[in-house]
Write a protein that holds these residues in place. Sequence first.
Motif, mmCIF file in Angstrom:
data_model
loop_
_atom_site.group_PDB
_atom_site.id
_atom_site.type_symbol
_atom_site.label_atom_id
_atom_site.label_comp_id
_atom_site.label_asym_id
_atom_site.label_seq_id
_atom_site.Cartn_x
_atom_site.Cartn_y
_atom_site.Cartn_z
ATOM 1 N N ALA A 183 22.982 26.346 78.666
ATOM 2 C CA ALA A 183 24.277 25.724 78.976
ATOM 3 C C ALA A 183 24.023 25.341 80.665
ATOM 4 O O ALA A 183 24.656 24.311 81.132
ATOM 5 N N GLU A 184 23.452 26.200 81.330
ATOM 6 C CA GLU A 184 23.350 25.747 82.775
ATOM 7 C C GLU A 184 22.674 24.448 82.987
ATOM 8 O O GLU A 184 22.856 23.951 83.972
ATOM 9 N N ARG A 185 21.709 24.277 82.378
ATOM 10 C CA ARG A 185 20.756 23.198 82.426
ATOM 11 C C ARG A 185 21.449 22.064 82.328
ATOM 12 O O ARG A 185 21.459 21.149 82.861
ATOM 13 N N LEU A 186 22.315 22.075 80.891
ATOM 14 C CA LEU A 186 23.004 20.787 80.472
ATOM 15 C C LEU A 186 24.027 20.382 81.562
ATOM 16 O O LEU A 186 24.130 19.278 82.010
ATOM 17 N N THR A 187 24.826 21.403 82.265
ATOM 18 C CA THR A 187 25.929 21.302 83.390
ATOM 19 C C THR A 187 25.068 20.356 84.453
ATOM 20 O O THR A 187 25.567 19.601 84.971
ATOM 21 N N LEU A 188 24.111 21.125 85.014
ATOM 22 C CA LEU A 188 23.297 20.535 85.964
ATOM 23 C C LEU A 188 22.913 19.091 85.754
ATOM 24 O O LEU A 188 22.971 18.306 86.485
ATOM 25 N N ASP A 222 23.134 10.191 79.518
ATOM 26 C CA ASP A 222 23.078 8.980 79.843
ATOM 27 C C ASP A 222 23.752 8.944 81.344
ATOM 28 O O ASP A 222 23.815 10.132 81.968
ATOM 29 N N ALA A 223 23.940 7.768 81.845
ATOM 30 C CA ALA A 223 24.190 7.714 83.400
ATOM 31 C C ALA A 223 25.588 8.407 83.725
ATOM 32 O O ALA A 223 25.760 8.673 84.930
ATOM 33 N N ALA A 224 26.512 8.609 82.424
ATOM 34 C CA ALA A 224 27.723 9.270 82.716
ATOM 35 C C ALA A 224 27.704 10.526 82.521
ATOM 36 O O ALA A 224 28.748 11.305 82.542
ATOM 37 N N GLY A 225 26.472 11.220 82.422
ATOM 38 C CA GLY A 225 26.215 12.598 82.197
ATOM 39 C C GLY A 225 26.764 12.858 80.740
ATOM 40 O O GLY A 225 26.791 14.112 80.647
ATOM 41 N N GLU A 226 26.758 12.143 79.693
ATOM 42 C CA GLU A 226 27.132 12.512 78.408
ATOM 43 C C GLU A 226 25.734 12.724 77.677
ATOM 44 O O GLU A 226 24.813 11.968 77.774
ATOM 45 N N LEU A 227 25.832 13.781 76.837
ATOM 46 C CA LEU A 227 24.586 14.173 76.050
ATOM 47 C C LEU A 227 24.426 13.229 75.131
ATOM 48 O O LEU A 227 25.201 12.855 74.200
ATOM 49 N N ARG A 228 23.082 12.617 74.803
ATOM 50 C CA ARG A 228 22.892 11.460 74.001
ATOM 51 C C ARG A 228 21.838 12.153 72.925
ATOM 52 O O ARG A 228 21.893 11.689 71.578
ATOM 53 N N ILE A 229 20.875 12.825 73.286
ATOM 54 C CA ILE A 229 19.892 13.596 72.349
ATOM 55 C C ILE A 229 19.573 14.952 72.676
ATOM 56 O O ILE A 229 19.591 15.330 74.156
ATOM 57 N N ARG A 230 19.449 15.895 71.898
ATOM 58 C CA ARG A 230 18.799 17.262 72.242
ATOM 59 C C ARG A 230 17.938 17.624 71.191
ATOM 60 O O ARG A 230 18.314 17.624 70.006
ATOM 61 N N ALA A 231 16.766 17.932 71.433
ATOM 62 C CA ALA A 231 15.682 18.712 70.557
ATOM 63 C C ALA A 231 15.859 19.947 70.248
ATOM 64 O O ALA A 231 16.784 20.733 71.031
ATOM 65 N N PRO A 232 15.524 20.390 69.201
ATOM 66 C CA PRO A 232 16.042 21.868 68.573
ATOM 67 C C PRO A 232 15.070 22.834 69.655
ATOM 68 O O PRO A 232 14.251 22.505 70.361
ATOM 69 N N ALA A 259 22.528 21.680 67.756
ATOM 70 C CA ALA A 259 23.473 22.333 68.329
ATOM 71 C C ALA A 259 22.700 23.494 68.913
ATOM 72 O O ALA A 259 21.767 24.137 68.561
ATOM 73 N N LEU A 260 23.551 24.124 69.930
ATOM 74 C CA LEU A 260 22.750 25.241 70.717
ATOM 75 C C LEU A 260 23.045 26.343 69.714
ATOM 76 O O LEU A 260 23.976 26.670 69.093
ATOM 77 N N PRO A 261 22.054 27.059 69.570
ATOM 78 C CA PRO A 261 22.039 28.439 68.639
ATOM 79 C C PRO A 261 23.094 29.140 69.406
ATOM 80 O O PRO A 261 23.491 29.356 70.569
ATOM 81 N N GLY A 262 23.835 30.279 68.597
ATOM 82 C CA GLY A 262 24.622 31.020 69.122
ATOM 83 C C GLY A 262 23.964 32.176 69.943
ATOM 84 O O GLY A 262 22.699 32.305 70.115
ATOM 85 N N THR A 263 24.807 32.857 70.922
ATOM 86 C CA THR A 263 24.472 33.747 71.982
ATOM 87 C C THR A 263 23.335 34.688 71.312
ATOM 88 O O THR A 263 22.219 34.916 71.760
#
Length: 543
Positions: A183-188, A222-232, A259-263
């Motif tokens: 989650a920290e990575r995606l935010t950054l 993307d350039a707006a910071g929206e997640l477009r693709i995430r690998a498992p 989807a991110l796995p649960g904690t």
Amino acid sequence: MQDLTLVMAQLDPLVGDIPGNAERAIEAVREARLEHKADVVVFPELFLTGYPPEDLLFRESMETRLEAARARMAHKVAKDVMVVIGYPGHRASGYHNLAGVLYNGEWLGEYAKQALPNYQVFDERRYFMPGSEPLIIEHGGARLGILICEDLWDGAPVRQCRDAGADVLVALNASPFHQNKPAERLTLFAERAREAQRPVVYVNQIGGQDELVFDGGSLVVDAAGELRIRAPHWQVGLMPVRFVNDAGRWTPEAGEIEALPGTEENLYCALVTGLRDYVNKSGFQGVVLGLSGGIDSALSLAIAVDALGPERVQAVMMPYHYTAQISRDDAAEQARLLGVRYESLPIAGMVEAANATLAESFAGAPQDTTEENLQSRCRGVLLMAISNKKGLMVLTTGNKSEMAVGYATLYGDMVGGYNALKDVYKTWVYRLARWRNTQEPAIPERVINRPPSAELAPDQQDSDSLPGYDTLDAILERYIERDMSAEAIIAAGFASEDVYKVVKLVDRSEYKRRQAPVGVRVTARGFGRDRRYPIVNGWQPGE
């Protein structure tokens, strides 16, 4: 309309296996071209050496081996595919962490990482000189700006890359996992993309390397910071992303977003991955562990079975006079549930023989923890004998709470080659055990619900020696991971008696931890690479 297919190669290199990693890259490019019609394939940071290579970087033959690997790649990599791959290298400006660009048999350019992390588990300034110049590579009409891992976190190289004319920012990474890191990575990365007004491609490696574990999760925003693709997460593979040029702006098309796995699931996968790769990459046939009927060894057994398969795991119950029948029954039941080899080896004869041998030496001295430790050390002897005879690595089972306060026996329950729970607090051991049972029955419920005990003395419980684990872990997290002083922890609402007792135990137990087996790091600060305290010192917490 122009388009460009970039494939993120989320793979698991073997540190030091430069020829093997080169072959993995060659095969991945072939597959990416065949399956995804790739125009560009991007590999993780330092892929040819694996990450982190540590002092292998000082080997004189390192450069020769890398030159041979790069020459083989230039000869064997499929044509008409651009490859961006990481490796170290001596250049006129110094020794650098590099990203090289290969196309149609020629190495077209290299980028030297500018932001060299030197905190927590990272010590890249020990090895590398920082670069200073951007690298922009044009392919298929798109100008790709190359970055390496910390460059994204730092930010300055991102702005430099944008100002040099990059349309898309492409980052090679070896970003180790800890709890909450995805989650920290995606935010950054979203923030960096918005700042630069450019898409960001983040390619991460996967797999375990000693105490580090890498979770993958390569992604594109993307350039707006929206997640477009995430690998498992926790899976090797090739993930394609298609960029299209619309009115002069390159934009990633939406694709699969895992989807991110649960904690609990994320943490459990980290433990499984770390153990699996440590055993397999080291060449062990399997593991053996002492199964006590307690929760730590129960969770360790489940992790081992999920990592290696039941046929490569052996469990050994080693009962003594204080071992409750419920512990014997629950250990046998769990071994049955998970289908592992199981045997019971009573230690009473060994302990009594040791006590008889020591009787004269100990004459007049009262019984204390010495006799308790003998039980644990007899168990260690048996496990190491099985290890030697069968080629199985001994898996120790102590958790982070115990390792922190020294609630373990040197050359006893600390004997072994690897500890899957080394960086897992006791409270999380319970959470993980309950989560694992939601997948399928693996740990008898009585093991989870019973008060924890080392069973080295009559009616013994952990709470006889330590604060309750909820309190203990809360103090430890503040002291170990946040570097809070004893006084600050007390001010946060904890009893001074508990705090001073715990911090003294932590400080006093450093010598034990230095002799403990390696284990996967899953918190922001584990015992090992990123917590380095002197064994002998005169520091005392205030009282």
